[in-house]
Design a protein around this motif. Sequence first.
Motif, PDB file in Angstrom:
ATOM      1  N   LEU B  87       0.825  -1.217   0.000  1.00  0.00           N
ATOM      2  CA  LEU B  87       0.000   0.000   0.000  1.00  0.00           C
ATOM      3  C   LEU B  87       0.855   1.261   0.000  1.00  0.00           C
ATOM      4  CD1 LEU B  87      -2.741  -1.037   2.578  1.00  0.00           C
ATOM      5  CD2 LEU B  87      -3.122  -0.509   0.171  1.00  0.00           C
ATOM      6  N   LYS B  88       2.001   1.198   0.629  1.00  0.00           N
ATOM      7  CA  LYS B  88       2.852   2.385   0.771  1.00  0.00           C
ATOM      8  C   LYS B  88       3.686   2.671  -0.481  1.00  0.00           C
ATOM      9  CE  LYS B  88       3.775   1.757   5.741  1.00  0.00           C
ATOM     10  NZ  LYS B  88       3.163   2.900   6.414  1.00  0.00           N
ATOM     11  N   LEU B  89       3.701   1.735  -1.443  1.00  0.00           N
ATOM     12  CA  LEU B  89       4.690   1.852  -2.519  1.00  0.00           C
ATOM     13  C   LEU B  89       4.554   3.123  -3.350  1.00  0.00           C
ATOM     14  CD1 LEU B  89       5.124  -1.817  -3.689  1.00  0.00           C
ATOM     15  CD2 LEU B  89       6.858  -0.332  -2.706  1.00  0.00           C
ATOM     16  N   GLU B  90       3.339   3.578  -3.551  1.00  0.00           N
ATOM     17  CA  GLU B  90       3.178   4.810  -4.318  1.00  0.00           C
ATOM     18  C   GLU B  90       3.922   5.939  -3.608  1.00  0.00           C
ATOM     19  OE1 GLU B  90      -0.483   6.960  -4.006  1.00  0.00           O
ATOM     20  OE2 GLU B  90      -0.488   7.450  -6.148  1.00  0.00           O
ATOM     21  N   GLY B  91       3.704   6.028  -2.292  1.00  0.00           N
ATOM     22  CA  GLY B  91       4.363   7.061  -1.495  1.00  0.00           C
ATOM     23  C   GLY B  91       5.875   6.918  -1.486  1.00  0.00           C
ATOM     24  N   ILE B  92       6.342   5.663  -1.490  1.00  0.00           N
ATOM     25  CA  ILE B  92       7.792   5.433  -1.482  1.00  0.00           C
ATOM     26  C   ILE B  92       8.406   5.915  -2.797  1.00  0.00           C
ATOM     27  CG2 ILE B  92       9.573   3.635  -1.424  1.00  0.00           C
ATOM     28  CD1 ILE B  92       7.723   2.096   0.561  1.00  0.00           C
ATOM     29  N   SER B  93       7.727   5.635  -3.897  1.00  0.00           N
ATOM     30  CA  SER B  93       8.201   6.124  -5.197  1.00  0.00           C
ATOM     31  C   SER B  93       8.257   7.661  -5.206  1.00  0.00           C
ATOM     32  CB  SER B  93       7.284   5.602  -6.306  1.00  0.00           C
ATOM     33  OG  SER B  93       7.572   6.233  -7.532  1.00  0.00           O
ATOM     34  N   TYR B  94       7.243   8.294  -4.612  1.00  0.00           N
ATOM     35  CA  TYR B  94       7.225   9.758  -4.533  1.00  0.00           C
ATOM     36  C   TYR B  94       8.385  10.284  -3.688  1.00  0.00           C
ATOM     37  CZ  TYR B  94       2.717  10.502  -6.856  1.00  0.00           C
ATOM     38  OH  TYR B  94       1.713  10.580  -7.786  1.00  0.00           O
ATOM     39  N   LEU B  95       8.670   9.587  -2.578  1.00  0.00           N
ATOM     40  CA  LEU B  95       9.793   9.990  -1.720  1.00  0.00           C
ATOM     41  C   LEU B  95      11.102   9.933  -2.503  1.00  0.00           C
ATOM     42  CD1 LEU B  95       8.905   8.018   1.542  1.00  0.00           C
ATOM     43  CD2 LEU B  95       9.261  10.487   1.474  1.00  0.00           C
ATOM     44  N   ALA B  96      11.270   8.833  -3.275  1.00  0.00           N
ATOM     45  CA  ALA B  96      12.484   8.673  -4.075  1.00  0.00           C
ATOM     46  C   ALA B  96      12.558   9.782  -5.124  1.00  0.00           C
ATOM     47  CB  ALA B  96      12.520   7.299  -4.726  1.00  0.00           C
ATOM     48  N   GLY B  97      11.420  10.037  -5.796  1.00  0.00           N
ATOM     49  CA  GLY B  97      11.383  11.049  -6.847  1.00  0.00           C
ATOM     50  C   GLY B  97      11.638  12.440  -6.311  1.00  0.00           C
ATOM     51  N   ALA B  98      11.105  12.734  -5.149  1.00  0.00           N
ATOM     52  CA  ALA B  98      11.264  14.069  -4.565  1.00  0.00           C
ATOM     53  C   ALA B  98      12.576  14.194  -3.782  1.00  0.00           C
ATOM     54  CB  ALA B  98      10.080  14.382  -3.650  1.00  0.00           C
ATOM     55  N   GLU B  99      13.351  13.113  -3.767  1.00  0.00           N
ATOM     56  CA  GLU B  99      14.644  13.064  -3.079  1.00  0.00           C
ATOM     57  C   GLU B  99      14.512  13.446  -1.616  1.00  0.00           C
ATOM     58  OE1 GLU B  99      18.124  14.123  -5.726  1.00  0.00           O
ATOM     59  OE2 GLU B  99      16.526  15.262  -6.699  1.00  0.00           O
ATOM     60  N   LEU B 100      13.681  12.682  -0.925  1.00  0.00           N
ATOM     61  CA  LEU B 100      13.477  12.932   0.497  1.00  0.00           C
ATOM     62  C   LEU B 100      14.077  11.815   1.349  1.00  0.00           C
ATOM     63  CD1 LEU B 100       9.816  14.265   0.463  1.00  0.00           C
ATOM     64  CD2 LEU B 100      11.893  15.559   0.972  1.00  0.00           C
ATOM     65  N   PRO B 101      14.711  12.198   2.472  1.00  0.00           N
ATOM     66  CA  PRO B 101      15.253  11.187   3.381  1.00  0.00           C
ATOM     67  C   PRO B 101      14.148  10.623   4.272  1.00  0.00           C
ATOM     68  CG  PRO B 101      15.742  13.385   4.204  1.00  0.00           C
ATOM     69  CD  PRO B 101      14.965  13.574   2.926  1.00  0.00           C
ATOM     70  N   ALA B 102      14.068   9.301   4.372  1.00  0.00           N
ATOM     71  CA  ALA B 102      13.083   8.683   5.255  1.00  0.00           C
ATOM     72  C   ALA B 102      13.489   7.238   5.482  1.00  0.00           C
ATOM     73  CB  ALA B 102      11.691   8.731   4.626  1.00  0.00           C
ATOM     74  N   VAL B 103      13.033   6.677   6.584  1.00  0.00           N
ATOM     75  CA  VAL B 103      13.310   5.266   6.870  1.00  0.00           C
ATOM     76  C   VAL B 103      11.995   4.487   6.873  1.00  0.00           C
ATOM     77  CG1 VAL B 103      14.215   3.611   8.550  1.00  0.00           C
ATOM     78  CG2 VAL B 103      15.395   5.793   8.178  1.00  0.00           C
ATOM     79  N   ILE B 104      11.969   3.425   6.063  1.00  0.00           N
ATOM     80  CA  ILE B 104      10.795   2.561   5.966  1.00  0.00           C
ATOM     81  C   ILE B 104      11.211   1.168   6.422  1.00  0.00           C
ATOM     82  CG2 ILE B 104       9.077   1.578   4.375  1.00  0.00           C
ATOM     83  CD1 ILE B 104      10.618   4.302   2.753  1.00  0.00           C
ATOM     84  N   VAL B 105      10.393   0.544   7.254  1.00  0.00           N
ATOM     85  CA  VAL B 105      10.738  -0.780   7.764  1.00  0.00           C
ATOM     86  C   VAL B 105       9.681  -1.786   7.320  1.00  0.00           C
ATOM     87  CG1 VAL B 105      11.258  -2.142   9.824  1.00  0.00           C
ATOM     88  CG2 VAL B 105      11.732   0.328   9.804  1.00  0.00           C
ATOM     89  N   ASN B 106      10.141  -2.904   6.752  1.00  0.00           N
ATOM     90  CA  ASN B 106       9.236  -3.981   6.367  1.00  0.00           C
ATOM     91  C   ASN B 106       9.585  -5.233   7.165  1.00  0.00           C
ATOM     92  OD1 ASN B 106       7.544  -5.813   5.144  1.00  0.00           O
ATOM     93  ND2 ASN B 106       8.368  -5.565   3.069  1.00  0.00           N
ATOM     94  N   VAL B 107       8.694  -5.641   8.072  1.00  0.00           N
ATOM     95  CA  VAL B 107       8.875  -6.899   8.799  1.00  0.00           C
ATOM     96  C   VAL B 107       8.057  -7.925   8.021  1.00  0.00           C
ATOM     97  CG1 VAL B 107       8.666  -8.072  11.031  1.00  0.00           C
ATOM     98  CG2 VAL B 107       9.105  -5.608  10.960  1.00  0.00           C
TER      99      VAL B 107
END
Lengths: 186, 374
Positions: B87-107
């Motif tokens: 579900l988060k992948l759209e947002g993750i792609s946007y973070l990458a595109g906008a060059e934003l630092p963030a930490v995402i954890v997948n258990v």
Amino acid sequence: MTEEIIIAGFGGQGVLSMGKILAYSGIMQDKEVSWMPSYGPEMRGGTANVTVILSDDRISSPYLKVYDTAIILNQQSMDKFEETVKHGGILIYDPNGISHHPTRKDIKIYQIKGTKLATEMGNKKIFNMVVLGAFLKIKPIVKHENIIKGLKKSLSERYHHLIPLNIEAITMGMNSVTPINNEQYV
Amino acid sequence: MSELRLMKGNEALAEGAIRAGADAYFGYPITPQSEVIEYLMTERPEKRTGMIVLQAESEIAAINMVYGAASTGKKVMTSSSSPGISLKLEGISYLAGAELPAVIVNVVRGGPGLGTIQPSQADYFQSVKGGGHGDYKLYVLAPASVQEMSDFVEDAFDIAFKYRAPVLILSDGLIGQMMEKVMLKDQKERLTDKEIIKRYDRWAVTGKTNRKRNIITSLDLESEKMEARVHRLMKKYEQMEKEDLRFEKIECDDAEYLFVAYGSSARISQKAVQLARMKGIKAGLLRPITLFPYPKKVLFELANQVKGILSVELNAGQMVEDVRLAVEHKVPVEHFGRTGGIIHTPEEVLEALEQKIIKNGSIRHHKARASSIL
């Protein structure tokens, strides 16, 4: 030293917390420890089990197929885990509710009447500590003082007044464990 | 102060985030990672460090909250498990595109779909091959112990801010749920707003003073500009490969056979190495700690030394493709892994090495090579 243990019984018997106290006691003795529960659907009404490893070295796999010691607290777990004890290893069980007793000849088998003893002591909940005492008598891998420290660390402070009772239960277990097939070992 | 504790992997990760000086956590519960948000809610980090913890209305809301907070130069984290990460992948792609630092954890749990709540490593492709849309990669850290669950949060933030890029911590239900001894690091102070302005004023939305306004967006309708952005991202990934590749070699010096495994499978394979050596089989283990960047060169070199490689993963065969690419068919490479939430035992892993590599591997390899020559 590496000791690989499976503790298995019903959910609610205190299987996971027994493992946690053992793991914490190990930490107090500067050992590497791992505690891996079987969780999820298996836990609901069925068996609960936890793999605990104490070692002087870095622990590799927290998940195992065979164990040095199996602590078995119900029939389903007996059916599943008797065969997983390593050749020459140890099986400790509470005979309460066991219809098919262990039969292996190549391992050392011990009985601890944990349910009965805990009931006699007036608190069924300390059953798991009686069983832990039995294990520690046979495998004295952590010192008494470190078990007390382990208890303090793993019980939240509102239960600290119960520590003497827990120690009493551990001592009871140590004094009550009996060998089944191997009189020469105790 | 640093402190020794017995903790679950998920709890150690949550505590690691507080101690790394994170500013905010946005999440939504899902098994087997719910202890992360449970721990944070119990710990009340807003009282300890001022860190905000918020349960969003959904995973999608949480990742977009991350986007918003990251835009202001804050250290933000979110976590979930497989279906939630999808579900988060759209947002993750946007973070990458906008060059934003963030930490995402997948258990990670078993899939596809809702799958199972038991451990799995079936999100390897999703994690290292993009996942979301567009030309981007995530820096992916794969912890194999509770200690690393705690330590990698700070490492992940360091990388995220070094490259201004989202970083993924790829764990699984086994590492998340098990307890081990963990030495917690000292509390790191959170940055003040002034410090954030001083450090990140050139890109972050910090309140315009006497400068050109900063715009955070992943949208660029001018093709040349958009291409320049893609090239900039690719340069970052190249730099990651040069400067921030991480791996661990275990008993590789004299190894004739090699396991390649990460996370929980690396722990299980390490035991398989011990069992193999007890039988006289000289086995070793290469554990990629970063899954992107991937230790391609090390694998290529090890392929000159070993007779065969087994990629051990809790999935139907994903990382094995990258192992094959890296060794360029020099030696046979096979996959072994259980799925559906079943965890392979060290004995099963060793048996797979014996059956698939030592016994059959070279025959299949030569057949494959012969047919590719024809």
